[in-house]
Design a protein around this motif. Structure first.
Motif, short mmCIF file in Angstrom:
data_model
loop_
_atom_site.label_atom_id
_atom_site.label_comp_id
_atom_site.label_asym_id
_atom_site.label_seq_id
_atom_site.Cartn_x
_atom_site.Cartn_y
_atom_site.Cartn_z
N VAL A 114 0.84 -1.19 0.00
CA VAL A 114 0.00 0.00 0.00
C VAL A 114 0.88 1.24 0.00
O VAL A 114 2.04 1.20 0.42
N GLY A 115 0.30 2.34 -0.47
CA GLY A 115 1.03 3.60 -0.52
C GLY A 115 0.75 4.49 0.67
O GLY A 115 0.12 4.09 1.66
N LEU A 116 1.19 5.73 0.56
CA LEU A 116 1.06 6.69 1.66
C LEU A 116 -0.38 6.92 2.07
O LEU A 116 -0.67 7.24 3.23
N GLN A 125 15.69 11.51 3.46
CA GLN A 125 14.56 11.65 2.55
C GLN A 125 13.54 10.53 2.77
O GLN A 125 12.33 10.75 2.65
N LEU A 126 14.04 9.35 3.11
CA LEU A 126 13.14 8.23 3.41
C LEU A 126 12.26 8.56 4.60
O LEU A 126 11.04 8.32 4.57
N GLN A 127 12.84 9.12 5.66
CA GLN A 127 12.06 9.48 6.83
C GLN A 127 11.00 10.53 6.48
O GLN A 127 9.85 10.44 6.94
N VAL A 181 8.15 8.73 4.72
CA VAL A 181 7.38 7.93 5.67
C VAL A 181 6.49 8.82 6.53
O VAL A 181 5.36 8.46 6.88
N ASN A 182 6.98 10.00 6.87
CA ASN A 182 6.20 10.93 7.69
C ASN A 182 4.90 11.36 7.03
O ASN A 182 3.98 11.85 7.69
N LYS A 242 6.39 5.86 12.98
CA LYS A 242 6.98 6.20 11.68
C LYS A 242 8.50 6.14 11.73
O LYS A 242 9.15 5.74 10.76
N LYS A 243 9.07 6.51 12.86
CA LYS A 243 10.53 6.39 13.01
C LYS A 243 10.96 4.93 12.99
O LYS A 243 11.97 4.57 12.39
#
Length: 338
Positions: A199-201, A222-224, A227-228, A278-279
């Motif tokens: 699934v996406g954001l 950028q990944l974090q 994800v945020n 998320k972290k």
């Protein structure tokens, strides 16, 4: 060493940069399957397929490099597999023409992509139902058939939207075998029910068309940030949360062991803050992707290395393709005069 029992062929269209959904749904399982002793794997960059819909030369070129680098960085072993670029195998296009000459037009008329384009024209009130439909779209299933039959693949892993094309490949192979000589294996669709659709954001399937993707090889920072952006509700830290309240859980599960997933579920129930969740997710993803990211960046900075690997793969592929094509040419009467 015993002869591999199954020959599996996978093609990747070169029209974009792979994202996390591509990795979980296609790249990771395909590479794992290629490491099985009873499987002979063929992987190719479908750049001729790419130009059917994408008319941006720069994008086709850049995507070819990025897709090749991605598969190699994620563990594709060119020594164990046959890894090549479609356009480096001219035998495929020659076979494509021979197969075109025996393919029923009615079969192509029934192709889903063509029918959808025609219906779109009719819905828009176009008098010409074929308005702006190009032959690349119309003939696409025949080129896909040539890709498959050129190496007599037994299995073709595809999404459900591509099942019809493999069935068409079977039909065309049967017609050739009946009319000329029994040279082609009848390919079978391989649908892996265990492969995840990430699934996406926003909770929908991760897809570029939805704008909800997480780039595969962005930096850790950028990944974090990506994800945020995952959608969550307004529950405060300390409030119990369940896995179905955010797509975050499904993404986490794709990068965690069963034990980690169970522990994460319990932490949510005990009130884990969404920010902390998320972290944890970003950290899990980064643990798996960090070494792959480093390899990807090294490959992207050295396209000559990628090219050398593709040329080695092309030589391996062409050695097999030439043998079969010579038989096909002879079967249809294209022979040296004696």
């Amino acid at each position: 060493m015993s002869k591999p029992q199954q020959r599996v062929l996978t093609g990747v269209t070169t029209t974009g940069i792979p994202h996390l959904g591509n990795y979980v749904g296609a790249i990771r399982p395909a590479i794992a399957a290629s490491q099985k002793a009873d499987t002979e794997s063929f992987f190719f960059l479908a750049d001729y397929h790419g130009i059917i819909k994408c008319h941006d030369p720069a994008l086709i070129h850049e995507s070819t490099r990025a897709v090749a680098a991605t598969w190699l960085a994620c563990g594709l072993d060119p020594a164990r597999t046959t890894f090549y670029r479609q356009s480096d195998i001219p035998e495929i296009l020659e076979l494509n023409w021979i197969l075109t000459c025996i393919t029923a037009k009615g079969l192509m008329n029934r192709a889903h992509a063509y029918k959808a384009a025609v219906q779109d024209n009719l819905d828009k009130g176009q008098e010409d139902q074929d308005h702006q439909i190009e032959m690349g779209l119309y003939s696409y299933p025949i080129l896909m058939t040539a890709d498959i039959l050129m190496f007599n693949a037994h299995k073709v892993p595809v999404g459900r939207d591509q099942i019809q094309h493999v069935e068409m490949a079977r039909d065309i192979a049967q017609r050739f075998n009946h009319r000329f000589a029994k040279l082609f294996t009848l390919p079978e669709v391989q649908i892996d029910e265990e492969v995840e659709t990430l699934v996406g954001l926003d909770g929908r399937k991760m897809s570029k068309s939805y704008g909800n993707t997480i780039p595969l090889f962005d930096s850790e920072k950028q990944l974090q940030k990506a994800v945020n952006k995952i959608v969550t509700n307004l529950k405060e830290p300390g409030e119990p949360k369940s896995p179905d309240e955010s797509p975050l859980f499904e993404i986490y599960k794709a990068f965690a062991t069963p034990a980690q997933t169970a522990e994460f579920t319990q932490m949510l129930a005990e009130g884990l803050a969404w920010g902390e969740a998320k972290k944890m997710l970003a950290a899990n993803i980064n643990t798996e992707l960090a070494p792959k990211r480093e390899r990807y960046q090294a490959l992207m900075a050295n396209p000559g290395e990628i090219e050398a690997i593709l040329q080695t793969g092309a030589a391996k592929a062409r050695a097999q393709a030439r043998l079969l094509l010579d038989q096909v040419r002879d079967a249809v009467g294209i022979r040296v005069l004696k």
